[in-house]
Motif scaffolding. Sequence first.
Motif, PDB file in Angstrom:
ATOM      1  N   UNK A 265       0.833  -1.206   0.000  1.00  0.00           N
ATOM      2  CA  UNK A 265       0.000   0.000   0.000  1.00  0.00           C
ATOM      3  C   UNK A 265       0.870   1.259   0.000  1.00  0.00           C
ATOM      4  N   UNK A 266       1.846   1.283   0.914  1.00  0.00           N
ATOM      5  CA  UNK A 266       2.618   2.517   1.102  1.00  0.00           C
ATOM      6  C   UNK A 266       3.615   2.761  -0.010  1.00  0.00           C
ATOM      7  N   UNK A 271      -4.045  -0.755  -3.839  1.00  0.00           N
ATOM      8  CA  UNK A 271      -4.832  -1.413  -2.805  1.00  0.00           C
ATOM      9  C   UNK A 271      -4.911  -2.907  -3.089  1.00  0.00           C
ATOM     10  N   UNK A 304     -11.311  -4.737  -0.452  1.00  0.00           N
ATOM     11  CA  UNK A 304     -11.215  -4.592   1.000  1.00  0.00           C
ATOM     12  C   UNK A 304     -12.358  -3.744   1.509  1.00  0.00           C
ATOM     13  N   UNK A 306     -13.000  -0.718   3.434  1.00  0.00           N
ATOM     14  CA  UNK A 306     -12.189   0.425   3.873  1.00  0.00           C
ATOM     15  C   UNK A 306     -12.517   0.829   5.311  1.00  0.00           C
ATOM     16  N   UNK A 311      -4.591  -1.486   9.756  1.00  0.00           N
ATOM     17  CA  UNK A 311      -3.477  -0.575  10.070  1.00  0.00           C
ATOM     18  C   UNK A 311      -3.812   0.324  11.260  1.00  0.00           C
TER      19      UNK A 311
ATOM     20  N   UNK B 269      -8.739   0.851  -7.087  1.00  0.00           N
ATOM     21  CA  UNK B 269      -7.767   0.086  -6.299  1.00  0.00           C
ATOM     22  C   UNK B 269      -6.404   0.766  -6.249  1.00  0.00           C
ATOM     23  N   UNK B 270      -6.422   2.080  -6.232  1.00  0.00           N
ATOM     24  CA  UNK B 270      -5.165   2.805  -6.070  1.00  0.00           C
ATOM     25  C   UNK B 270      -5.296   3.773  -4.905  1.00  0.00           C
ATOM     26  N   UNK B 271      -4.157   4.079  -4.314  1.00  0.00           N
ATOM     27  CA  UNK B 271      -4.132   4.926  -3.129  1.00  0.00           C
ATOM     28  C   UNK B 271      -3.820   6.359  -3.540  1.00  0.00           C
ATOM     29  N   UNK B 306      -1.579   5.666   6.822  1.00  0.00           N
ATOM     30  CA  UNK B 306      -2.531   4.554   6.859  1.00  0.00           C
ATOM     31  C   UNK B 306      -3.184   4.399   8.230  1.00  0.00           C
ATOM     32  N   UNK B 311     -12.031   6.925   6.440  1.00  0.00           N
ATOM     33  CA  UNK B 311     -13.139   6.014   6.125  1.00  0.00           C
ATOM     34  C   UNK B 311     -13.658   5.328   7.402  1.00  0.00           C
TER      35      UNK B 311
END
Lengths: 311, 311
Positions: A265-266, A271, A304, A306, A311, B269-271, B306, B311
């Motif tokens: 993720x980071x 995701x 997922x 959210x 985390x 699906x992207x951050x 994170x 959310x």
Amino acid sequence: MTSQELKQCHDRIKPYIHRTAVLTSSLLNEISGADLFFKCENFQRMGAFKMRGAANGISQLTALQKEKGVVTHSSGNFAQALSLAAKSLGVKAYIVMPSNAPQVKKDAVKGYGGQIIECPPTLQDREETATKIQNERGATFIHPSDDLDVIIGQGTAALELLEDHPDLDYIFTPVGGGGLIAGTALAAHYYGNNCKVIGGEPFEVDDAYRSLLSGKIETNTTTDTIADGLKTQLGVINFPIIQKHVSEIIRVEEQEIIDAMGLIWERMKIIIEPSCAVPFAALLKEKEKFKHKKMGIILSGGNVDLGNLPF
Amino acid sequence: MTSQELKQCHDRIKPYIHRTAVLTSSLLNEISGADLFFKCENFQRMGAFKMRGAANGISQLTALQKEKGVVTHSSGNFAQALSLAAKSLGVKAYIVMPSNAPQVKKDAVKGYGGQIIECPPTLQDREETATKIQNERGATFIHPSDDLDVIIGQGTAALELLEDHPDLDYIFTPVGGGGLIAGTALAAHYYGNNCKVIGGEPFEVDDAYRSLLSGKIETNTTTDTIADGLKTQLGVINFPIIQKHVSEIIRVEEQEIIDAMGLIWERMKIIIEPSCAVPFAALLKEKEKFKHKKMGIILSGGNVDLGNLPF
């Protein structure tokens, strides 16, 4: 299965799937000491590789079967995959779900046009309800993982990955019901250049690890894992393929799964769901073995909640 | 600036940046009623478009200036960008940060090789400390957004997007300090085909919206927004460019930002970080105006905590 069948399957399902991107990350290469190629099935339609197997399963039906529809029991990604694949192919999909399945999963299935049939939350009830739908409506049952057409469909992710990167030394996948790793193992066997396939599995649901040791299908006694997509059991169709073509299963702890998920993720800004982080966690755990190797990793999915992240 | 300068800048910084992917989503097209092309600067090195401006700012220095290093004040993405760009170009970077900056941000700067100089958390202290570093060490100050080389550098994201999709009707960006939208506006002016540039801005920090109305740089009286990257003020170099080449600023509520961010996370699906969701929120808010248009959206960055998600 022959090598030709995998290619034919790929051609057959191409209209219904995305050819997903393969991403790399110099930071994660540095951390792992290997060259990593992430096959992003989290970007697949409905958010997981299951779309491939579902599309192939339905494509293989006769016209009469298609008219009567398909049925499965799943509360996970395969429920959504079968719904969307059926819709794309103009077929009706009946999805047997436990009555206590989260509303968000029911809504997703409905959103893709699947018709939900609720049942009490036991495996026996699920199977009985699915059988009832088969008998009453003539629908064809498609198993989420223990079905050769589904297995071959799942193998097209690795086929695409090997088309893009023919010289991979290894491909890692998660192991749940066994469909993805069996399909991947077939793809690597037919199209890899001495490419080995390794599975990642949580200690909490290590049925595949123990099954490979004992030589027969073992069941899970605990299922308390964050990798909710991997709680399912190996099947009689995929297990022999796994026995023959999978090199090894590496087991990981829950915290290792969460850490691997957080890293992706980071660092990659994408995701992935917890189950999807398991093979990367496995690779990191034994990274000394894979130094300087070219590693494919199937990122299996990105669905997922959210509101409920680790985390 | 001439059109040539933008291309030259792009050639100059290419070794130090990624050419980021442009993603599409049929689901988000359906929701918006337009054709959306997302330029994924969240996949840029250090996770944001700021890498482009920082790399160009440093590249333009003389050999003597490079020897003495660069300095900026920022606790956000530009701090990381200048650190990484400086490291990539073999230059020393001094980063003035308020003493109360989150440890995670300090660690990120250190990770990229920046040298942090802490100061009390006021704008005056930040500026004085940066001036001190300039005087004492001969370092060149590079402003995060109000510097023509930085602006041109940020414009290379839109240049790439227009190379890939020359017929965009609009490009949306967030508006914070004004560097990204000014650079984007120049790129659209020189390389677009009648492509208009629109900014998205939170109501809470609507200095750009009000500045365009009044014709002079307005300041923010409130800054209580989740879009923490957009709290900064327009500058004297970028404001005239914005006045001349930006069509409109659309303001959005906090909940609209969170909803737009959630949509991109869940569907693509992207951050992306909250600031990055602002232009998409703006587009959705006035989607009737953009029906069937080809819309570019600069996804500015993906650096989120994170442990602290909305959310």
